[in-house]
Write a protein that holds these residues in place. Structure first.
Motif: not given
Ligand code: SF4
Ligand code: SF4
Lengths: 95, 399
Positions: B349-358
């Motif tokens: 997912s190009p939005e995996r960073h939301h999870v990593d930031q959490a």
């Protein structure tokens, strides 16, 4: 538990909390347990249906051989019951 | 009820391209009312907007229609289902129809008299939720005095010969005492213990920064769990559900949208998953005005995310799409703002960073201190404020 050899004189029944039932919508016997379900194939179902808490394993085998007009079912039945015991589907009480 | 009631579904899959199979699993959320105030509660943020609970007859209709279609597992949940005084009537009907009947309760309200009533009704199983094993932490986490009561309820379950299944929601504030939780389950004679890591929806999503454990905490807890499993293999079965944030592929959510799972919420709204109401643009049917059959097979909402035709990239051309069906629609929506996106847990997912930031935020926070927490507890006042009067309000974390 897995390696226990099965006592063929033991009385066998479905475990507490498990229920054997025919499901019309799925046209198959199932074993129900807390929040889950196992679909049974025909031979598993025929074996478990005869585990009524009165018969011992010997007479379950005898009955199957009579009902299906076959001999030499012992290995298959004992094999399946060992798996079932390991999975906690059944209880075997020594006579 | 506390935990995600579907962690354990081990039902058969149906082919996602053909006519779907029946809703094998029926979850009856009888009420959103609950005496507890868990900070990880699964009920919608706007639960307090739902005042018009359906009546006994409508529930009986739901049970009959669902069973006719082929539903076989029935969970009575909430909120706290013991608050419905027709619970025994509903259980009796469900059992008589051939359902395997599960009660998911915090134990509040389950006294000797009602236990006997439920036994007579044929209830098959009670899943008792514990917030934690130590009184202080338990009371803190559920925000009421309930721990002693749960011990009594556990005894009642044993006395009535029900299989004893305990569930404990795991998070940052209790994961380090997981050994105590397992000890308690052993002491109470639980045959199964589900250690279910919090899944981040609704109230848990609001409190995520304080509830998400670090990777190290999880690894330690898994190790301890494995040791117990080995030592007590003949006494207890222990399930440990890892939070999907630490995976790189999403879970096959609900085993597929509209595939095996049907929730009826307290007002009769039918959902393919108990959190789906948060999704935008979908209108979910109500069991008061439609049959379960037409809800399941014909309604727009149940067909909307069924199978794979709704997918866009990267899921649309992904060779793994049958494994996870793109993951959870609610998780995609909450974190990316787009319900059609790949579940952001996926490393593609190009939005995996939301999870990593959490994860990064949760790991950086100092050791949690129950006295100085900033948790938002689930209660009617908070519900009204946060949802601005909409029962389907979502907590969006797109930043
Ligand atoms: S407050 Fe707790 S016990 Fe009540 S419904 Fe929510 S999670 Fe379950
Ligand atoms: S890209 Fe989509 S379908 Fe592929 S693994 Fe990730 S979530 Fe699943």
């Amino acid at each position: 538990m897995a390696s226990e050899t099965i006592d063929k004189t033991g009385i066998v029944k479905i475990s507490n909390g498990y229920r054997l039932q025919f499901e019309e919508a799925q046209d198959t016997w199932v074993l129900l347990y807390p929040e889950g379900m196992i679909k049974l194939n025909q031979s598993a179902a025929e074996i478990l249906r005869r585990c009524d808490g009165e018969r011992n394993i010997e007479s379950v085998i005898e009955l199957l051989e009579k009902d299906f007009e076959q001999t030499g079912l012992e290995n298959d039945v004992v094999g399946f019951l060992s798996v079932a015991l390991e999975q906690n589907w059944i209880l075997i009480a020594s006579a | 009820m506390t935990a995600n009631p579907v962690n354990q579904i081990s039902t058969a899959e149906s082919d996602t391209n053909d006519r779907p199979g029946p809703p094998l699993w029926l979850l009856a959320e009888l009420t959103y009312r609950c005496p507890l105030h868990c900070a990880f509660c699964y009920n919608p943020i706007g639960f307090d907007q739902v005042k018009n609970e359906i009546d006994t007859d409508t529930w009986l209709k739901v049970l009959r229609e669902a069973r006719k279609l082929g539903s076989v597992q029935c969970g009575f949940s909430g909120g706290e289902p013991m608050l419905r005084d027709d619970l025994e009537v509903l259980v009796a009907e469900a059992r008589q129809l051939g359902f395997y009947t599960n009660l998911l309760t915090s134990g509040v309200g389950l006294n000797e008299k009602r236990a006997r009533g439920l036994k007579d009704a044929g209830l098959d199983h009670i899943q008792l939720s514990f917030q934690d094993s130590t009184r202080e932490l338990n009371d803190f986490l559920s925000n009421t005095k309930t721990f002693g009561l749960k011990q009594k309820v556990a005894a009642l379950i044993k006395d009535h010969d029900w299989p004893m299944v305990m569930n404990c929601v795991i998070h940052r504030l209790n994961i380090d005492v997981i050994d105590k939780i397992i000890d308690l389950a052993l002491e109470l004679g639980a045959e199964t213990l589900e250690l279910a890591n919090t899944q981040y929806y609704s109230w848990a999503m609001l409190n995520r920064d304080q509830l998400l454990p670090s990777k190290k905490q999880i690894e330690r807890a898994e190790k301890i769990t494995a040791e117990y499993r080995e030592r007590y293999s003949d006494r207890i079965r222990i399930l440990f559900v890892v939070p999907d944030y630490y995976e790189n592929r999403p879970k096959r959510c609900m085993n597929g949208w509209g595939n095996v799972f049907l929730t009826i919420t307290p007002d009769g709204t039918a959902l393919p998953c108990h959190t789906a109401k948060m999704l935008p643009e979908l209108t979910f049917p109500n069991a008061k005005d439609q049959s379960i059959e037409s809800i399941w097979y014909d309604s727009e909402a149940f067909n909307h995310f069924r199978g794979k035709s709704w997918m866009k990239e990267p899921c649309r051309s992904c060779p793994e799409q049958d494994d996870d069906l793109g993951g959870c629609r609610c998780q995609a929506y909450m974190m990316t703002g787009d319900p059609y996106a790949a579940d952001p847990v996926c490393s593609k997912s190009p939005e995996r960073h939301h999870v990593d930031q959490a994860i990064a935020r949760a790991t950086q926070l100092p050791a949690p201190n129950p006295q100085e927490h900033k948790l938002v507890f689930r209660d009617p006042k908070a519900s009204g404020k946060l949802s601005e009067g909409r029962d389907g309000a979502a907590i969006l974390l797109k930043r």
